[in-house]
Design a protein around this motif. Structure first.
Motif, PDB file in Angstrom:
ATOM      1  N   VAL A  69     154.198 -27.544 -70.548  1.00  0.00           N
ATOM      2  CA  VAL A  69     153.287 -28.231 -69.630  1.00  0.00           C
ATOM      3  C   VAL A  69     152.046 -28.702 -70.373  1.00  0.00           C
ATOM      4  CG1 VAL A  69     151.866 -27.965 -67.563  1.00  0.00           C
ATOM      5  CG2 VAL A  69     154.163 -27.027 -67.603  1.00  0.00           C
ATOM      6  N   ARG A  70     151.607 -27.968 -71.353  1.00  0.00           N
ATOM      7  CA  ARG A  70     150.434 -28.365 -72.138  1.00  0.00           C
ATOM      8  C   ARG A  70     150.729 -29.534 -73.084  1.00  0.00           C
ATOM      9  NH1 ARG A  70     148.037 -22.529 -73.949  1.00  0.00           N
ATOM     10  NH2 ARG A  70     146.747 -22.164 -72.121  1.00  0.00           N
ATOM     11  N   ASP A  71     151.994 -29.782 -73.358  1.00  0.00           N
ATOM     12  CA  ASP A  71     152.390 -30.845 -74.279  1.00  0.00           C
ATOM     13  C   ASP A  71     152.413 -32.185 -73.543  1.00  0.00           C
ATOM     14  OD1 ASP A  71     153.625 -32.624 -76.018  1.00  0.00           O
ATOM     15  OD2 ASP A  71     155.309 -31.297 -76.463  1.00  0.00           O
ATOM     16  N   PRO A  72     151.568 -33.142 -73.926  1.00  0.00           N
ATOM     17  CA  PRO A  72     151.533 -34.422 -73.222  1.00  0.00           C
ATOM     18  C   PRO A  72     152.810 -35.237 -73.391  1.00  0.00           C
ATOM     19  CG  PRO A  72     150.070 -34.473 -75.118  1.00  0.00           C
ATOM     20  CD  PRO A  72     150.577 -33.071 -75.000  1.00  0.00           C
ATOM     21  N   GLN A  73     153.684 -34.840 -74.318  1.00  0.00           N
ATOM     22  CA  GLN A  73     154.933 -35.563 -74.529  1.00  0.00           C
ATOM     23  C   GLN A  73     156.084 -35.029 -73.671  1.00  0.00           C
ATOM     24  OE1 GLN A  73     154.940 -38.350 -76.325  1.00  0.00           O
ATOM     25  NE2 GLN A  73     152.758 -37.928 -76.522  1.00  0.00           N
ATOM     26  N   THR A  74     155.858 -33.955 -72.930  1.00  0.00           N
ATOM     27  CA  THR A  74     156.909 -33.425 -72.056  1.00  0.00           C
ATOM     28  C   THR A  74     157.284 -34.493 -71.043  1.00  0.00           C
ATOM     29  OG1 THR A  74     156.150 -31.163 -72.382  1.00  0.00           O
ATOM     30  CG2 THR A  74     157.476 -31.584 -70.412  1.00  0.00           C
ATOM     31  N   SER A  75     158.582 -34.683 -70.856  1.00  0.00           N
ATOM     32  CA  SER A  75     159.067 -35.754 -69.986  1.00  0.00           C
ATOM     33  C   SER A  75     158.790 -35.464 -68.514  1.00  0.00           C
ATOM     34  CB  SER A  75     160.575 -35.946 -70.183  1.00  0.00           C
ATOM     35  OG  SER A  75     161.282 -34.860 -69.622  1.00  0.00           O
ATOM     36  N   SER A  76     158.766 -36.516 -67.742  1.00  0.00           N
ATOM     37  CA  SER A  76     158.596 -36.388 -66.295  1.00  0.00           C
ATOM     38  C   SER A  76     159.726 -35.566 -65.693  1.00  0.00           C
ATOM     39  CB  SER A  76     158.571 -37.777 -65.647  1.00  0.00           C
ATOM     40  OG  SER A  76     157.469 -38.504 -66.089  1.00  0.00           O
ATOM     41  N   ALA A  77     160.943 -35.802 -66.169  1.00  0.00           N
ATOM     42  CA  ALA A  77     162.092 -35.049 -65.655  1.00  0.00           C
ATOM     43  C   ALA A  77     161.918 -33.555 -65.908  1.00  0.00           C
ATOM     44  CB  ALA A  77     163.379 -35.555 -66.289  1.00  0.00           C
ATOM     45  N   ARG A  78     161.451 -33.205 -67.102  1.00  0.00           N
ATOM     46  CA  ARG A  78     161.241 -31.790 -67.430  1.00  0.00           C
ATOM     47  C   ARG A  78     160.129 -31.197 -66.576  1.00  0.00           C
ATOM     48  NH1 ARG A  78     163.119 -27.081 -67.958  1.00  0.00           N
ATOM     49  NH2 ARG A  78     161.999 -25.723 -69.384  1.00  0.00           N
ATOM     50  N   LEU A  79     159.088 -31.971 -66.306  1.00  0.00           N
ATOM     51  CA  LEU A  79     158.025 -31.478 -65.425  1.00  0.00           C
ATOM     52  C   LEU A  79     158.584 -31.137 -64.047  1.00  0.00           C
ATOM     53  CD1 LEU A  79     155.111 -33.918 -66.284  1.00  0.00           C
ATOM     54  CD2 LEU A  79     155.318 -31.511 -66.955  1.00  0.00           C
ATOM     55  N   GLY A  80     159.474 -31.969 -63.540  1.00  0.00           N
ATOM     56  CA  GLY A  80     160.106 -31.690 -62.254  1.00  0.00           C
ATOM     57  C   GLY A  80     160.893 -30.390 -62.277  1.00  0.00           C
TER      58      GLY A  80
END
Length: 92
Positions: free
Chosen positions: A10-21
């Motif tokens: 979550v702290r990584d700005p490159q984490t994908s939107s799908a992974r955030l979901g």
């Protein structure tokens, strides 16, 4: 290579939107940080607003109120920070 913790993702700005979901459904304790992530999309914010605790609902609501005309969220302000120890991915 070591696997990142959900918090590190979550702290990584490159984490994908799908992974955030995915993280939002399995880690409700991270909803505040997920809502403040630069790749949090409006539908995810609405979901957090409906399913999160009071703090995460407040952050999601505030961000949704400030979504720009082009659908992107504005740069994060300190007012979105809830847990200073965790930090905000938009502000770091």
């Amino acid at each position: 290579m070591t696997e990142k913790s959900p918090l590190d993702e979550v702290r990584d700005p490159q984490t994908s939107s799908a992974r955030l979901g995915q993280l939002a459904t399995s880690h409700p304790e991270l909803h505040v940080l997920i809502a403040a992530h630069p790749r949090a999309y409006p539908e995810l914010l609405v979901w957090i607003e409906a399913n999160g605790d009071p703090a995460s609902r407040g952050v999601a609501s505030q961000i949704l109120l400030n979504v720009t005309d082009d659908g992107g969220a504005p740069a994060c302000a300190d007012r979105y920070r809830v847990d200073e120890r965790a930090g905000c991915p938009r502000c770091t």
